[in-house]
Design a protein around this motif. Structure first.
Motif, short mmCIF file in Angstrom:
data_model
loop_
_atom_site.label_atom_id
_atom_site.label_comp_id
_atom_site.label_asym_id
_atom_site.label_seq_id
_atom_site.Cartn_x
_atom_site.Cartn_y
_atom_site.Cartn_z
N GLU A 1 -5.95 -6.60 1.54
CA GLU A 1 -4.89 -5.70 1.06
C GLU A 1 -5.46 -4.32 0.73
O GLU A 1 -6.63 -4.20 0.38
N ASP A 2 -4.59 -3.30 0.82
CA ASP A 2 -4.99 -1.97 0.36
C ASP A 2 -4.23 -1.56 -0.91
O ASP A 2 -4.65 -0.64 -1.60
N ALA A 3 -3.12 -2.26 -1.19
CA ALA A 3 -2.23 -1.79 -2.27
C ALA A 3 -2.37 -2.63 -3.54
O ALA A 3 -2.53 -3.85 -3.47
N PRO A 4 -2.27 -1.99 -4.71
CA PRO A 4 -2.32 -2.75 -5.97
C PRO A 4 -1.26 -3.85 -6.02
O PRO A 4 -1.54 -4.97 -6.44
N SER A 5 -0.04 -3.55 -5.56
CA SER A 5 1.02 -4.57 -5.60
C SER A 5 0.70 -5.72 -4.65
O SER A 5 1.08 -6.87 -4.91
N GLY A 6 0.01 -5.42 -3.57
CA GLY A 6 -0.36 -6.46 -2.60
C GLY A 6 -1.44 -7.38 -3.15
O GLY A 6 -1.39 -8.60 -2.95
N VAL A 7 -2.41 -6.79 -3.83
CA VAL A 7 -3.46 -7.60 -4.45
C VAL A 7 -2.82 -8.51 -5.51
O VAL A 7 -3.11 -9.71 -5.57
N ALA A 8 -1.92 -7.95 -6.30
CA ALA A 8 -1.25 -8.75 -7.34
C ALA A 8 -0.44 -9.88 -6.70
O ALA A 8 -0.43 -11.01 -7.21
N ALA A 9 0.21 -9.60 -5.58
CA ALA A 9 1.00 -10.63 -4.89
C ALA A 9 0.10 -11.77 -4.42
O ALA A 9 0.46 -12.95 -4.55
N ALA A 10 -1.04 -11.42 -3.86
CA ALA A 10 -1.98 -12.45 -3.38
C ALA A 10 -2.47 -13.31 -4.54
O ALA A 10 -2.51 -14.54 -4.45
N LYS A 11 -2.81 -12.65 -5.65
CA LYS A 11 -3.29 -13.41 -6.82
C LYS A 11 -2.16 -14.26 -7.40
O LYS A 11 -2.38 -15.39 -7.82
N ASN A 12 -0.93 -13.71 -7.42
CA ASN A 12 0.22 -14.49 -7.91
C ASN A 12 0.48 -15.71 -7.02
O ASN A 12 1.08 -16.70 -7.47
N ALA A 13 0.04 -15.63 -5.76
CA ALA A 13 0.19 -16.77 -4.83
C ALA A 13 -0.96 -17.76 -4.96
O ALA A 13 -0.97 -18.78 -4.28
N GLY A 14 -1.94 -17.44 -5.81
CA GLY A 14 -3.09 -18.34 -6.00
C GLY A 14 -4.15 -18.20 -4.92
O GLY A 14 -4.96 -19.10 -4.70
N MET A 15 -4.14 -17.04 -4.25
CA MET A 15 -5.09 -16.81 -3.14
C MET A 15 -6.21 -15.87 -3.58
O MET A 15 -6.14 -15.25 -4.64
N LEU B 1 -7.29 6.41 -4.45
CA LEU B 1 -6.63 5.55 -5.45
C LEU B 1 -7.57 5.36 -6.63
O LEU B 1 -8.74 5.00 -6.45
N ASP B 2 -7.08 5.61 -7.83
CA ASP B 2 -7.93 5.50 -9.01
C ASP B 2 -8.52 4.09 -9.13
O ASP B 2 -7.83 3.10 -8.85
N VAL B 3 -9.76 4.02 -9.59
CA VAL B 3 -10.43 2.70 -9.68
C VAL B 3 -9.73 1.75 -10.66
O VAL B 3 -9.91 0.53 -10.56
N SER B 4 -8.93 2.30 -11.57
CA SER B 4 -8.22 1.41 -12.50
C SER B 4 -7.26 0.48 -11.75
O SER B 4 -6.88 -0.57 -12.26
N TYR B 5 -6.89 0.86 -10.52
CA TYR B 5 -5.99 0.02 -9.72
C TYR B 5 -6.74 -1.08 -8.95
O TYR B 5 -6.14 -1.87 -8.25
N HIS B 6 -8.06 -1.08 -9.07
CA HIS B 6 -8.84 -2.09 -8.34
C HIS B 6 -8.85 -3.44 -9.05
O HIS B 6 -9.23 -4.44 -8.46
N LYS B 7 -8.50 -3.42 -10.34
CA LYS B 7 -8.68 -4.67 -11.08
C LYS B 7 -7.68 -5.73 -10.57
O LYS B 7 -6.58 -5.43 -10.15
N GLY B 8 -8.18 -6.92 -10.58
CA GLY B 8 -7.36 -8.00 -10.02
C GLY B 8 -7.91 -8.47 -8.69
O GLY B 8 -7.81 -9.63 -8.34
N ALA B 9 -8.52 -7.55 -7.94
CA ALA B 9 -9.08 -7.95 -6.64
C ALA B 9 -10.36 -8.76 -6.86
O ALA B 9 -11.12 -8.50 -7.79
#
Ligand SMILES: O=P(O)(O)OC[C@H](O)CO
Ligand SMILES: [Mg+2]
Length: 245
Positions: free
Chosen positions: A191-205, A215-223
């Motif tokens: 993924e390239d997008a913060p919402s996409g990374v969150a979606a993947a994590k919400n799916a348990g992937m 993109l500010d590094v603060s948006y990297h968290k979660g990946a």
């Protein structure tokens, strides 16, 4: 300098303890496979300039990866355009400009190498994009061979995708359409997008993020991993067959 023996030992250690045992890969499309995000930015900057406002990367971070109607609502709300522009008018205004730009999009660095490598090694792949069918056709018209290597594609206007990213809907739909009974923990999302990374994590992937450098590094968290480019991806770290080079 490390000796060849030390390099081999380090590679063996990585192979013995991968970050996850991945069997299936799901790619985002815009800004990950295809260089289309700049088109959205360009067009949205133009529309916003008419209202004397500047489009910035904090707004971009909120809009990218979403379904068209969702990102249009964010644009109007965040820019304080209520009463001046409706989300529907925004979508209509940007449409002809985007339609003219999409067919010229190019693949991002490392995309072809990775997809050919995974395909050659029998790793099933899918695409999960917030893009709807009509835009998908325009963006992919010059990249048919690459998309033919995907087992399937799930788009934002698919009936199973009730809510856009960060909802897990699209990635869970993509997972279910693979053959066999695939577990989320075996799926790796790019993924390239913060919402996409969150979606993947919400799916348990697991999620590898390849963000735009603006993109500010603060948006990297979660990946689970953040890379500058797909050229830096090391399949062996994820239990996938290594590149042969
Ligand atoms: O990044 P994607 O492929 O989910 O696409 C979403 C929008 O169409 C563009 O941000
Ligand atoms: Mg994207």
């Amino acid at each position: 300098m490390a000796s060849a023996g030390a390099d081999e030992a380090a590679a063996a250690a990585v192979a013995a303890q991968p970050r996850a045992a991945i069997s299936h890969v799901i790619f985002d499309m815009d800004g990950l496979l295809l260089d289309t995000e700049g088109f959205y930015t360009e067009v949205q900057e133009k529309i916003l300039a008419r209202y004397g406002k500047v489009f910035d990367w904090s707004l971009k971070a909120k809009m990218m990866g979403k379904k068209a109607a969702e990102s249009a609502r964010i644009f109007v709300d965040e820019c304080g355009l209520d009463g001046l522009l409706t989300p529907e008018q925004f979508l209509e205004e940007r449409e002809s400009m985007l339609q003219a730009l999409f067919p010229s999009c190019t693949k991002l660095p490392g995309v072809l190498r990775l997809i050919h490598h995974l395909h050659a090694n029998g790793i099933p792949m899918a695409v999960a994009t917030g893009s709807h069918k009509r835009h998908f056709a325009l963006k992919t018209q010059n990249h048919q061979v690459m998309f033919s290597l995907m087992h399937h594609v799930v788009m934002g206007d698919d009936p199973e995708v009730k809510a856009g990213k960060p909802s897990p809907d699209i990635f869970l739909a993509a997972m279910r359409r693979f053959e066999g009974n695939v577990e989320p923990s075996k799926c790796l999302v790019f993924e390239d997008a913060p919402s996409g990374v969150a979606a993947a994590k919400n799916a348990g992937m697991s999620a590898v993020m390849v963000p735009d450098p603006r993109l500010d590094v603060s948006y990297h968290k979660g990946a689970d991993q953040v890379l500058c480019s797909l050229l830096d991806f090391k399949p062996i770290e994820w239990g996938l067959p290594p590149f042969n080079e």
